[in-house]
Design an enzyme around this catalytic site. Structure first.
Site, PDB file in Angstrom:
ATOM      1  N   CYS A 180      60.276  27.981  47.149  1.00  0.00           N
ATOM      2  CA  CYS A 180      60.701  28.770  45.992  1.00  0.00           C
ATOM      3  C   CYS A 180      61.690  28.000  45.113  1.00  0.00           C
ATOM      4  O   CYS A 180      62.223  26.961  45.504  1.00  0.00           O
ATOM      5  CB  CYS A 180      61.333  30.077  46.458  1.00  0.00           C
ATOM      6  SG  CYS A 180      60.146  31.234  47.150  1.00  0.00           S
ATOM      7  N   HIS A 228      64.525  32.800  42.314  1.00  0.00           N
ATOM      8  CA  HIS A 228      65.494  33.770  42.829  1.00  0.00           C
ATOM      9  C   HIS A 228      66.883  33.157  42.950  1.00  0.00           C
ATOM     10  O   HIS A 228      67.075  31.946  42.793  1.00  0.00           O
ATOM     11  CB  HIS A 228      65.034  34.326  44.183  1.00  0.00           C
ATOM     12  CG  HIS A 228      64.930  33.310  45.284  1.00  0.00           C
ATOM     13  ND1 HIS A 228      66.023  32.860  46.001  1.00  0.00           N
ATOM     14  CD2 HIS A 228      63.851  32.668  45.806  1.00  0.00           C
ATOM     15  CE1 HIS A 228      65.625  31.980  46.911  1.00  0.00           C
ATOM     16  NE2 HIS A 228      64.314  31.841  46.808  1.00  0.00           N
TER      17      HIS A 228
END
Length: 374
Positions: free
Chosen positions: A246, A230
């Site tokens: 992440c 992301h």
């Protein structure tokens, strides 16, 4: 001697993404212009480099042509600071470089006030990771993502990323992309809400899309539950270990990748702190990065490095293993030439560390460490 590669796989962190609208347009930022003066006086090697840089200007940001032979893409270059208010981190982002990369390449330059007229090295030369060249490959220690688009087989893309900090380490393994989300909402995990409450700060259950959303404007979910690729609302942290597991990218990079990365693409999360590869001219290069703390216990960096170099050399190249040892002990990401036209002259025989002696040294070190732990 059995050489083992053991990596810790941490449990997923709690992270939820609420789907909103998707679809966006691709954005390609052109790399900076690099001028070449006095071409008539350049050597053949310099001319080849100039040709590569000129060709690179024609490609989108982060795109490189795969080499016909060898494992190396890109070229290092320097820029001169013109804006006295510009930080080294600003320069890194403009040139597709992450925080740790720019810091290691310029150890004597101030991160916050490099100063007008200062020369800054842009470390834009890469050894492709030791993994199949397909889909997405994220080399955690290198803090860099590589993408081999199936619909453009002559190209590899590479971008700096952030990965999980030690207590939230990004796991190693093979997964794939699933759902793509534009303008995602974010549900902070319970642990984060507890930490915020302990500090006396508001702890929202949902963070809506907008400038305060840590996922940025684009998110690509992985089949590995609770892990995503992301964007971010804090791009200055790209290229560091700062996430809860992440993969974070610069906003412009994830926006570009978002449209072109098909759902179902393989994602290889790997950890290769030491890389080796051949240049097109027959030079064998290595580079080493700081090892992830969670992999130190059961992982021997020097043995891994020797194994990798031995696989590539295949008794065809006389390698100075002292240089391998030096690279491992100084993990700064810099290229070290072991053999070939660009390698330095070999040290006298009495100063060269042979492989047998190096393995004996490793065995002794390992034995001592085992006895101490016992």
């Amino acid at each position: 001697m059995n050489i083992r590669r053991l990596y810790n796989v941490w449990a997923p962190t709690s992270l939820a993404v609420l789907l909103t609208a998707s679809l966006s347009s691709s954005i390609y930022a052109q790399p900076p212009n690099t001028t070449t003066e006095g071409a008539a006086a350049l050597t053949e090697e310099a001319l080849a480099t100039a040709d590569q840089l000129a060709e690179q200007r024609e490609l989108p940001r982060g795109h490189f042509r795969l080499p016909e032979t060898g494992d190396i893409i890109g070229e290092n270059y320097t820029v001169v600071v013109e804006n006295p208010e510009e930080t080294l981190i600003d320069i890194a982002r403009r040139h597709n470089i992450g925080y740790e990369e720019i810091r290691m390449a310029n150890p004597d330059v101030s991160l916050w006030v490099p100063g007008k007229g200062t020369e800054v090295v842009i470390p834009a030369r890469y050894i492709l990771p030791p993994a199949p060249r397909e889909g997405v490959v994220v080399n955690l220690s290198e803090l860099r993502l590589y993408y081999y688009p199936a619909d453009n087989p002559g190209i590899v893309e590479t971008y700096p990323v952030s990965v999980g900090r030690e207590e939230f380490a990004t796991p190693v393994g093979i997964t794939r992309t699933t759902v793509k989300v534009k303008d995602p909402a974010w549900a902070p995990p319970a642990s984060m809400r507890r930490e915020a409450a302990a500090r006396g700060e508001p702890a929202p259950s949902i963070v809506p899309p907008g400038p305060n959303n840590p996922l940025g404007r684009h998110a690509i979910l992985l089949a590995m539950p609770s892990y995503l690729i992301h964007g971010t609302n804090r791009p200055e942290g790209v290229g560091m270990r700062v996430s809860r597991g992440c993969i974070r990218m610069y906003p412009e990079d994830i926006e570009s990748l978002y449209e072109r990365l098909p759902s179902g693409t393989q994602v290889n999360l790997m950890d290769a702190p030491f890389k080796a590869g051949w240049a097109a001219d027959g030079t064998l290069f290595v580079q080493s990065f700081p090892q992830l703390e969670e992999n130190v216990g059961d992982f021997e960096p020097l043995l891994n490095a020797i194994e990798r170099v031995s696989e590539l050399a295949e008794d065809q190249a006389e390698v100075d293993y002292a240089q391998v040892k030096l690279a491992v002990e100084n993990p700064n990401g810099r290229f070290v030439a072991l053999y070939g036209p660009q390698a330095p002259e070999k040290a006298p025989a009495e100063e060269t560390l042979e492989l047998d002696g190096l393995l004996e040294e490793i065995e002794l070190t390992t034995t001592n460490r085992t006895e101490e732990e016992a």
